[in-house]
Design a protein around this motif. Structure first.
Motif, PDB file in Angstrom:
ATOM      1  N   PHE A 132       0.835  -1.355   0.053  1.00 16.64           N
ATOM      2  CA  PHE A 132       0.147  -0.114  -0.162  1.00 16.64           C
ATOM      3  C   PHE A 132       0.957   1.190   0.016  1.00 16.64           C
ATOM      4  N   SER A 133       0.896   1.823  -0.975  1.00 12.20           N
ATOM      5  CA  SER A 133       1.764   3.126  -1.318  1.00 12.20           C
ATOM      6  C   SER A 133       0.692   4.386  -1.197  1.00 12.20           C
ATOM      7  N   GLY A 134       1.485   5.468  -1.304  1.00 13.16           N
ATOM      8  CA  GLY A 134       0.553   6.879  -1.143  1.00 13.16           C
ATOM      9  C   GLY A 134       0.810   7.549  -0.042  1.00 13.16           C
ATOM     10  N   VAL A 135       0.825   8.941  -0.340  1.00 15.06           N
ATOM     11  CA  VAL A 135       1.345  10.049   0.563  1.00 15.06           C
ATOM     12  C   VAL A 135       0.209  10.328   1.501  1.00 15.06           C
ATOM     13  N   GLY A 136      -1.105   9.964   1.138  1.00 11.01           N
ATOM     14  CA  GLY A 136      -2.234  10.516   2.020  1.00 11.01           C
ATOM     15  C   GLY A 136      -3.460   9.494   2.319  1.00 11.01           C
ATOM     16  N   LYS A 137      -2.597   8.456   3.159  1.00  8.31           N
ATOM     17  CA  LYS A 137      -3.330   7.307   3.690  1.00  8.31           C
ATOM     18  C   LYS A 137      -4.113   7.619   4.962  1.00  8.31           C
ATOM     19  N   THR A 138      -5.689   7.545   4.739  1.00  8.16           N
ATOM     20  CA  THR A 138      -6.535   7.819   5.855  1.00  8.16           C
ATOM     21  C   THR A 138      -6.614   6.681   6.818  1.00  8.16           C
ATOM     22  N   HIS A 139      -7.209   7.077   8.188  1.00  7.90           N
ATOM     23  CA  HIS A 139      -7.690   6.295   9.232  1.00  7.90           C
ATOM     24  C   HIS A 139      -8.289   5.017   8.475  1.00  7.90           C
ATOM     25  N   ASP A 140      -9.501   5.290   7.861  1.00 11.35           N
ATOM     26  CA  ASP A 140     -10.238   4.452   7.058  1.00 11.35           C
ATOM     27  C   ASP A 140      -9.382   3.326   6.099  1.00 11.35           C
ATOM     28  N   ASP A 141      -8.520   3.676   5.396  1.00  6.73           N
ATOM     29  CA  ASP A 141      -7.769   3.166   4.326  1.00  6.73           C
ATOM     30  C   ASP A 141      -7.088   2.406   5.126  1.00  6.73           C
ATOM     31  N   ILE A 142      -6.269   2.771   6.331  1.00  5.76           N
ATOM     32  CA  ILE A 142      -5.449   1.921   7.247  1.00  5.76           C
ATOM     33  C   ILE A 142      -6.089   0.732   7.793  1.00  5.76           C
ATOM     34  N   GLU A 143      -7.325   1.207   8.322  1.00  5.10           N
ATOM     35  CA  GLU A 143      -8.038   0.109   9.297  1.00  5.10           C
ATOM     36  C   GLU A 143      -8.358  -1.023   8.243  1.00  5.10           C
ATOM     37  N   PHE A 144      -9.015  -0.597   7.013  1.00  5.74           N
ATOM     38  CA  PHE A 144      -9.412  -1.563   6.157  1.00  5.74           C
ATOM     39  C   PHE A 144      -8.340  -2.323   5.778  1.00  5.74           C
ATOM     40  N   ALA A 145      -7.260  -1.768   5.143  1.00  3.15           N
ATOM     41  CA  ALA A 145      -6.063  -2.540   4.968  1.00  3.15           C
ATOM     42  C   ALA A 145      -5.461  -3.489   6.005  1.00  3.15           C
ATOM     43  N   LEU A 146      -5.452  -3.069   7.282  1.00  4.07           N
ATOM     44  CA  LEU A 146      -4.881  -4.252   8.316  1.00  4.07           C
ATOM     45  C   LEU A 146      -5.990  -5.205   8.267  1.00  4.07           C
ATOM     46  N   GLU A 160       2.185   9.729   9.327  1.00  4.05           N
ATOM     47  CA  GLU A 160       1.590   8.565   8.724  1.00  4.05           C
ATOM     48  C   GLU A 160       2.055   7.340   9.690  1.00  4.05           C
ATOM     49  N   LEU A 161       3.314   7.109  10.055  1.00  7.44           N
ATOM     50  CA  LEU A 161       3.763   6.116  10.877  1.00  7.44           C
ATOM     51  C   LEU A 161       2.684   6.001  11.926  1.00  7.44           C
ATOM     52  N   ALA A 162       2.800   7.183  12.849  1.00  3.86           N
ATOM     53  CA  ALA A 162       2.109   7.267  13.968  1.00  3.86           C
ATOM     54  C   ALA A 162       0.524   7.007  13.947  1.00  3.86           C
ATOM     55  N   LEU A 163      -0.001   7.421  12.740  1.00  2.00           N
ATOM     56  CA  LEU A 163      -1.276   6.882  12.505  1.00  2.00           C
ATOM     57  C   LEU A 163      -1.455   5.348  12.509  1.00  2.00           C
ATOM     58  N   ILE A 164      -0.564   4.958  11.557  1.00  2.00           N
ATOM     59  CA  ILE A 164      -0.721   3.257  11.557  1.00  2.00           C
ATOM     60  C   ILE A 164      -0.339   2.687  12.836  1.00  2.00           C
ATOM     61  N   ASN A 165       0.643   3.071  13.501  1.00  2.00           N
ATOM     62  CA  ASN A 165       0.529   2.549  14.885  1.00  2.00           C
ATOM     63  C   ASN A 165      -0.874   2.796  15.782  1.00  2.00           C
ATOM     64  N   ASN A 166      -1.349   3.559  15.895  1.00  2.00           N
ATOM     65  CA  ASN A 166      -2.678   4.023  16.654  1.00  2.00           C
ATOM     66  C   ASN A 166      -3.590   3.178  16.062  1.00  2.00           C
ATOM     67  N   VAL A 167      -3.837   3.095  14.816  1.00  2.49           N
ATOM     68  CA  VAL A 167      -4.794   2.295  14.224  1.00  2.49           C
ATOM     69  C   VAL A 167      -4.623   0.713  14.488  1.00  2.49           C
ATOM     70  N   ALA A 168      -3.475   0.544  14.280  1.00  2.00           N
ATOM     71  CA  ALA A 168      -3.135  -1.136  14.686  1.00  2.00           C
ATOM     72  C   ALA A 168      -3.116  -1.363  16.037  1.00  2.00           C
ATOM     73  N   ALA A 169      -2.921  -0.385  16.891  1.00  2.00           N
ATOM     74  CA  ALA A 169      -2.939  -0.713  18.285  1.00  2.00           C
ATOM     75  C   ALA A 169      -4.685  -0.796  18.812  1.00  2.00           C
ATOM     76  N   ARG A 170      -5.277  -0.048  18.162  1.00  2.00           N
ATOM     77  CA  ARG A 170      -6.776  -0.045  18.534  1.00  2.00           C
ATOM     78  C   ARG A 170      -7.355  -1.548  18.078  1.00  2.00           C
ATOM     79  N   LEU A 171      -6.847  -2.012  16.900  1.00  2.00           N
ATOM     80  CA  LEU A 171      -7.524  -3.134  16.508  1.00  2.00           C
ATOM     81  C   LEU A 171      -6.696  -4.565  17.109  1.00  2.00           C
ATOM     82  N   ASP A 172      -5.416  -3.951  17.852  1.00  2.00           N
ATOM     83  CA  ASP A 172      -4.886  -5.160  18.508  1.00  2.00           C
ATOM     84  C   ASP A 172      -3.967  -5.971  17.354  1.00  2.00           C
ATOM     85  N   ILE A 173      -3.605  -5.393  16.221  1.00  2.00           N
ATOM     86  CA  ILE A 173      -2.605  -6.052  15.093  1.00  2.00           C
ATOM     87  C   ILE A 173      -1.491  -5.262  15.135  1.00  2.00           C
ATOM     88  N   ARG A 174      -0.377  -5.972  14.632  1.00  2.00           N
ATOM     89  CA  ARG A 174       1.015  -5.601  14.201  1.00  2.00           C
ATOM     90  C   ARG A 174       0.889  -5.046  12.887  1.00  2.00           C
TER      91      ARG A 174
END
Ligand SMILES: *Cc1c(COP(=O)(O)O)cnc(C)c1O
Length: 452
Positions: A132-146, A160-174
């Motif tokens: 998944f490439s791209g400069v503007g991944k949103t919360h919803d994009d990241i959640e769906f992809a995870l 973006e790195l911080a956002l991915i970490n937050n979304v992953a933490a909420r889903l309890d996924i790495r």
């Protein structure tokens, strides 16, 4: 049929005369894997273009299934000495049939939006081979992809790195990540499709990459799996790829010293194609130049080719509606326009325009004149080709070659024009893979103002 075994010569196929540019249709078709003239009539694989235009109407995109598979195979074969994955860049041509053919062949995919991921899944592709490439991944994009379990996020910024970490933490996924490193190399391509220079919006400056990796390593829900770059599109030389690879290799070694081990290195896409007389490095030459350095690294290698996989597998068929000679210029107004194919208007891209039926003698044919091939849209930028020496009559069918990449996917409804249909050809078979848009569908999601 196969690109690699094509016997085409390397002589130029176009001639610039005082009147305009002549592109030799037969010489061009010899360079294009899926096209050939038989008894002066143009064929894509074993299907006549005239028949396709009659059956499906125009404008119409046509793709050769075999040409797409051959390009995939060329990548696969050229890098067979290494563990590798060819992740086709969906944005070049995202038709479900194209994605389905590649998924079946074993390709992975490079996506830049949730919509593209949904297309890949709908076409039978596996999320586990998606990056998944791209400069503007949103919360919803990241959640769906995870949740789908994609192979890797190519991260383009610290936020973006911080956002991915937050979304992953909420889903309890790495979340598996690579950093997209901006190596600051000049891809020597059109400025709009150059992405690896320090003033481009893409990636993380290579000077900063090490510290961002250290940050990533300290995050609770991030798995560092790779390193990535993508320096631009339509590169004809291998030197910029080598320069970028060298910078990535330095980083890989620095990371190892810090105890950060990677699984893969992703070299992006960007290999150029021959539209008219460009002489891009072949996939085999590209591989030969990169392989020695890659073999030393001992990482799985990912590629994200888009244009080189599909551009020359496709043509846009269009019909001449009106011939309008004027005192200064001759205009051929065709039924395709900049809304169908924006590359000439957006990048000043020169694309070849060849006739469905060959005139009896090339350049010397009586009636051969310079024509601007234009659409019917109310913009002066609405041209498909300028000053081309062609012998034209109304109702002639023309093929714009190299249209398989960044053709349909960049099309729009400007001037309330329905988008073209798309067709796939394989051997002597052909099939509609996207219906022509109806004009009613263009305003079906709109509502009249109904307040007071
Ligand atoms: C567009 C893009 C590609 C594909 O580039 P091509 O020039 O079509 O091969 C690959 N990776 C990323 C990140 C892209 O944005």
């Amino acid at each position: 049929m196969s690109h690699a075994t094509s016997a085409a010569s390397n002589l130029p196929i176009s001639r610039q005369t005082k009147q305009g540019l002549y592109v030799d249709p037969q010489a061009l078709s010899a360079h294009l894997p899926a096209l050939a003239y038989k008894d002066n009539a143009l064929y894509i694989e074993d299907v006549s273009v005239k028949q396709l235009a009659q059956h499906y109407g125009t404008p119409c995109y046509v793709y050769s299934k075999q040409a797409i598979l051959d390009m995939y195979q060329a990548y696969s074969d050229s890098f067979s000495a290494l563990a590798h994955k060819v992740c086709y860049a969906v944005k070049a041509n995202s038709n479900l049939a194209v994605l389905g053919v590649l998924a079946e062949a074993g390709a992975g995919f490079d996506i830049v939006s949730r919509g593209e991921l949904m297309r890949v899944l709908a076409a039978g592709g596996k999320a586990t081979s998606v990056v998944f490439s791209g400069v503007g991944k949103t919360h919803d994009d990241i959640e769906f992809a995870l949740k789908q379990g994609i192979a890797c996020f190519n991260v383009e910024s610290q936020s973006e790195l911080a956002l991915i970490n937050n979304v992953a933490a909420r889903l309890d996924i790495r979340a598996p990540i690579s950093l997209r490193v901006n190596p600051n190399v000049d891809a020597k391509t059109h400025p709009y499709i150059s992405t690896g220079l320090k003033d481009n919006k893409f990636g993380i400056a290579h000077e900063k990459a090490l510290s961002v990796y250290q940050q990533a390593a300290s995050m609770t829900h991030i798995d560092i799996v790779g390193i990535d770059c993508h320096i631009g599109s339509q590169l004809t030389e291998v030197a910029p790829f080598i320069a970028a690879l060298d910078k990535l290799i330095e980083l890989v070694h620095s990371l190892q010293e810090q105890g950060i081990e990677l699984h893969h290195i992703d070299l992006g896409g960007g290999l150029g194609v021959r539209y008219i007389d460009e002489m891009p490095a072949s996939i085999a030459e590209f591989a030969q130049a990169l392989l020695p350095k890659l073999q030393e690294l001992n990482l799985t290698v990912f590629f994200e080719p888009g244009r080189s996989m599909v551009a020359n597998a496709g043509v846009l068929l269009t019909r001449v509606d009106v011939l309008k000679p004027t005192a200064h210029k001759n205009f051929a107004i065709v039924d395709a326009a900049m809304n169908d194919l924006i590359r000439p208007a957006l990048y000043q891209a020169k694309m070849a325009v060849i006739p469905e039926t060959l005139p009896t003698h090339g350049l010397d044919t009586e009636g051969t004149q310079p024509w601007d091939i234009v659409g019917a849209i109310c913009e002066t930028g609405d041209f498909l080709a300028k000053e081309r020496l062609l012998t034209l009559a109304t109702d002639d069918i023309l093929a714009i070659t190299g249209a398989g990449a960044y053709g349909f996917t960049m099309s729009s409804n400007y001037n309330s024009r329905g988008r073209a249909c798309e067709v796939m050809v394989s051997g002597d078979e052909h099939q509609l893979i996207r219906k022509r848009e109806t004009l009613e569908s263009l305003y079906a999601n709109e509502m009249l103002w109904q307040k007071n």
